[in-house]
Each structure stands twice: as C-alpha cells, then as structure tokens.
Design a protein around this motif. Structure first.
Motif, PDB file in Angstrom:
ATOM      1  N   THR A 264       0.808  -1.221   0.000  1.00 32.43           N
ATOM      2  CA  THR A 264       0.000   0.000   0.000  1.00 32.43           C
ATOM      3  C   THR A 264       0.842   1.273   0.000  1.00 32.43           C
ATOM      4  N   VAL A 265       2.162   1.138   0.066  1.00 33.35           N
ATOM      5  CA  VAL A 265       3.017   2.336   0.101  1.00 33.35           C
ATOM      6  C   VAL A 265       3.235   2.913  -1.286  1.00 33.35           C
ATOM      7  N   TYR A 266       2.718   2.248  -2.325  1.00 33.42           N
ATOM      8  CA  TYR A 266       2.907   2.725  -3.696  1.00 33.42           C
ATOM      9  C   TYR A 266       1.619   3.331  -4.251  1.00 33.42           C
ATOM     10  N   LEU A 267       1.773   4.392  -5.034  1.00 38.68           N
ATOM     11  CA  LEU A 267       0.634   4.961  -5.737  1.00 38.68           C
ATOM     12  C   LEU A 267       0.348   4.166  -7.003  1.00 38.68           C
TER      13      LEU A 267
ATOM     14  N   GLU B 234       4.406  14.146  -9.495  1.00 34.62           N
ATOM     15  CA  GLU B 234       4.110  13.478 -10.761  1.00 34.62           C
ATOM     16  C   GLU B 234       2.741  13.912 -11.259  1.00 34.62           C
ATOM     17  N   ARG B 235       2.728  14.625 -12.384  1.00 36.82           N
ATOM     18  CA  ARG B 235       1.492  15.170 -12.940  1.00 36.82           C
ATOM     19  C   ARG B 235       0.457  14.082 -13.214  1.00 36.82           C
ATOM     20  N   LEU B 236       0.906  12.930 -13.722  1.00 35.32           N
ATOM     21  CA  LEU B 236      -0.022  11.868 -14.104  1.00 35.32           C
ATOM     22  C   LEU B 236      -0.621  11.134 -12.911  1.00 35.32           C
ATOM     23  N   LEU B 237      -0.058  11.386 -11.728  1.00 34.09           N
ATOM     24  CA  LEU B 237      -0.589  10.771 -10.502  1.00 34.09           C
ATOM     25  C   LEU B 237      -1.191  11.847  -9.604  1.00 34.09           C
TER      26      LEU B 237
ATOM     27  N   VAL C 262       6.224  12.004  -5.074  1.00 34.01           N
ATOM     28  CA  VAL C 262       6.624  10.602  -5.172  1.00 34.01           C
ATOM     29  C   VAL C 262       8.142  10.471  -5.136  1.00 34.01           C
ATOM     30  N   ALA C 263       8.576   9.311  -4.669  1.00 36.37           N
ATOM     31  CA  ALA C 263       9.966   8.882  -4.838  1.00 36.37           C
ATOM     32  C   ALA C 263       9.907   7.738  -5.838  1.00 36.37           C
ATOM     33  N   VAL C 264      10.545   7.921  -6.986  1.00 35.46           N
ATOM     34  CA  VAL C 264      10.440   6.939  -8.065  1.00 35.46           C
ATOM     35  C   VAL C 264      11.704   6.085  -8.108  1.00 35.46           C
ATOM     36  N   TYR C 265      11.501   4.776  -8.041  1.00 31.98           N
ATOM     37  CA  TYR C 265      12.583   3.805  -8.190  1.00 31.98           C
ATOM     38  C   TYR C 265      12.356   3.082  -9.510  1.00 31.98           C
ATOM     39  N   SER C 266      13.421   2.853 -10.244  1.00 33.13           N
ATOM     40  CA  SER C 266      13.265   2.224 -11.559  1.00 33.13           C
ATOM     41  C   SER C 266      14.476   1.375 -11.886  1.00 33.13           C
ATOM     42  N   THR C 267      14.278   0.486 -12.833  1.00 34.81           N
ATOM     43  CA  THR C 267      15.370  -0.336 -13.353  1.00 34.81           C
ATOM     44  C   THR C 267      14.960  -0.843 -14.727  1.00 34.81           C
ATOM     45  N   ALA C 268      15.946  -1.300 -15.481  1.00 35.88           N
ATOM     46  CA  ALA C 268      15.650  -1.825 -16.810  1.00 35.88           C
ATOM     47  C   ALA C 268      15.008  -3.207 -16.699  1.00 35.88           C
ATOM     48  N   ILE C 269      14.028  -3.449 -17.541  1.00 35.50           N
ATOM     49  CA  ILE C 269      13.489  -4.796 -17.708  1.00 35.50           C
ATOM     50  C   ILE C 269      14.320  -5.443 -18.810  1.00 35.50           C
TER      51      ILE C 269
ATOM     52  N   GLY D 235       8.922   1.324 -13.476  1.00 39.58           N
ATOM     53  CA  GLY D 235       8.964   2.447 -12.532  1.00 39.58           C
ATOM     54  C   GLY D 235       7.964   2.218 -11.422  1.00 39.58           C
ATOM     55  N   ILE D 236       8.404   2.348 -10.166  1.00 41.87           N
ATOM     56  CA  ILE D 236       7.501   2.173  -9.028  1.00 41.87           C
ATOM     57  C   ILE D 236       7.448   3.507  -8.280  1.00 41.87           C
ATOM     58  N   PHE D 237       6.231   3.948  -7.969  1.00 46.13           N
ATOM     59  CA  PHE D 237       6.009   5.295  -7.455  1.00 46.13           C
ATOM     60  C   PHE D 237       5.610   5.242  -5.978  1.00 46.13           C
TER      61      PHE D 237
END
Length: 347
Positions: A152-155, A209-212, A217-224, A239-241
C-alpha cells in the motif's frame, strides 16, 4: 543550577539582613556621638567607641557589597555553564535522533530498491515490455494490481517498453489515461535504461508526478531485461512510485520526543540541496529551502538565534547509499528546562 540559584537567593536574603543591621548600627553610632557631644568632656571616651562602631559598620557594609558581587558573578557563570551544558546535551541528543530519522527513512527506501529489482524479473512484466499484444499487457497490469493490494506504500507501478510507451500499470481504475503515455523523457525512464545490470537501480529525488494527480513521489526504476536475465539486453523499464508524503510524515511525526519537546521542536528531512522534503511543522512547505549550516559533514549541532539546530547525514543502508539527505531537528531554546523536567517525569 537550581542549587546554585537557591544559594544565590539565600545569600541575598542574608546580605539584606546584614545591610539592615549595618544601617541600625550606623544610626546607633550617630546617636552615640550626639550624646557624647552633649556630655562634653565626660563623653569623650564614649565618642571614640561610637566612631569605632561607625567604622565597623562601614567595613561590614563593604564586605557585604563585595560578597554580593562575588555571589552574583559566580552564579551567572554557573548559569551560563549550566545552560551551555544543557544545550550541548540536547544538541547531541537531537543530532542522534536526526540520524535515526533519516536512517529509518533510508531503511524504508532500501526495501523499495529491492522491490523494483525483484519485480522487473517477473515473467509477466518481462513479457509485457517486449510485446505489442494487448492481452499480454493486460495480464501484466493484473499482476501489478495484485502487488499493489499488498504493498500500500505505492501509488502506482508502470511498465514502459523500450521506446518509453507505458504498456501496463497497476491502478488503471484510479489513474486513467496513463496507458499509452510517452515517458521517454522522464528521468526515471532514462536512468533505468542506463543501469548496467539487473542488480542496479535508479532513484530520483522527491518530485510531483502530474499523471498521478500531482502527488509527491519517490520513483525507483530499473531496466526490464530480455528473459529476465541479470545481464540481458534492456527491453523496457519498470517504474515504481512510492507514496512519499504520508510515509515521510509518519516518520517525522513519530520521533521519540515528549509532548513538551514536540511543542518546541520541528523535525525535518532535507535533500542534498537542503530543501525540505518532510516536516512535522505545518508552517513549513515541502520544497522550501532550509538554511542548514553544515560544520561537521556527518553530524553536528549549533546555536542560531533562539534555536538549536541539530542534523545528521544519511548513513545509507545495505546496498542503498542514500541521496545525501539529512535528518534535522530545530529546537527552541526557550523552555529547555521544562522539556528536561518532562523527560525526567517520563523516565
């Protein structure tokens, strides 16, 4: 300090009594000289005694004045030393608590870095990034929605293909219009594709984040990566928000201060540029620049006007090195003794 002030008070009272006795002695001496003068030759000897009484009263008055000055000076020195000691103890204590605040936050964010690396290897996520089939994308969105029911910590969680087009998300029912969005210019997407392997991740500073719905947000990301292999070729990005404001607010508002101390303290998280990213003080705004005077780069405290500023740099956690954030507590000097009494009362 209380003992010193009590000694000072008691001494002042006794010196006041001495001054009163001295005045009475002088009056008696004056009266004795008058009577000796009236007695003429027969009162000469008594006049000498009266003069001695007057001289004695003057010496006692001088001694009392010197004693009053010495006691006042020493009491002031004790007061200053005591206040300095109290402020230093509080400053050091709040610096330790500042480190604890930022460390708790970083431990939380370390888990986010683990999440993004793990989920990027999920077969549904990998398939969605490398496919143009909408049913594959829909299945990935269902997988992301399942994750969000527990986390639940993610938007929201987004999957973007190699061109930066969002092909799957976890909360399409709440945040519409995101599927198909071009995020190729977003920092989180570009940095995700720059990660050298599946063991690496990217993290961006706190931003809205405009779309949210413009949430912070703190955004964490990595390549798939192809086939989910650690060294595989990037085929997209995850990307996880992280829902920043409520999580950060809980951290700064649950610092172990007494109720009295909380009325005197403002607890903050500052980014590497010393901008406020979380605060317990409703009068401060997120993104506001805070004037932090860093002396020791790791941890410290100092006086500024009527406040003590305590701070500590993030130590990071495990493989998460942190973003150069600081925990910071600004405490008002006024009421420090009351706060100390409150701490003693609560053990």
């Amino acid at each position: 300090m209380r003992l010193a002030f009590e000694v000072h008070r008691a001494t002042e009272e006794k010196i006041d009594v001495i001054d009163a006795l001295t005045r009475r002695t002088r009056v008696l001496s004056l009266n004795a000289r008058i009577e000796a003068s009236r007695a003429g030759e027969h009162g000469a000897a008594f006049a000498v005694v009266a003069q001695e009484m007057s001289d004695f009263a003057s010496e006692v008055a001088q001694l009392a004045a010197e004693l009053r000055e010495v006691i006042a000076t020493n009491t002031e020195q004790i007061r200053t030393a005591g206040e300095d000691l109290a402020h230093n103890l509080l400053g050091a204590r709040y610096a330790d608590m500042s480190r604890n605040v930022v460390e708790i936050m970083d431990r939380n964010l370390y888990e986010r870095s683990c999440d993004v690396r793990w989920w990027a290897t999920d077969s549904a996520i990998v398939d969605a990034a490398g496919s143009t089939d909408r049913s594959v994308h829909a299945w990935a969105s269902e997988r992301l929605a399942t994750i969000l029911r527990s986390y639940t910590v993610y938007l929201d969680l987004w999957v973007a293909d190699i061109n930066g087009k969002v092909v799957a998300q976890g909360r399409g029912g709440r945040y519409g219009g995101i599927i198909g969005q071009d995020v190729s210019r977003s920092q989180w997407f570009r940095r995700a594709l720059e990660t050298p392997s599946g063991d690496a991740f990217a993290v961006c500073d706190i931003a809205r984040e405009r779309l949210l719905e413009d949430a912070a947000v703190a955004v964490y990301s990595t390549a798939i990566r192809r086939n989910g292999d650690t060294q595989g070729t990037p085929i997209g990005a995850l990307g996880i928000f992280f829902d920043w404001e409520p999580q950060a607010r809980d951290v700064v508002q649950n610092v172990a201060l007494t109720d009295e101390e909380k009325t005197l303290c403002s607890i903050m998280l500052l980014d590497a540029q010393h901008k406020i990213i979380a605060t317990s003080d409703g009068n401060r705004r997120l993104g506001e620049q805070y004037e932090l005077g860093v002396r020791d780069p790791r941890r410290g405290f100092y006086r500024r006007d009527d406040s003590i500023i305590s701070y500590a740099l993030t130590p990071g956690y495990e493989t998460y090195k942190g973003l150069g954030w600081y925990g910071c507590i600004e405490s008002k000097v006024q009421g420090i003794e009351t706060a100390a009494q409150a701490r003693r009362a609560t053990g």
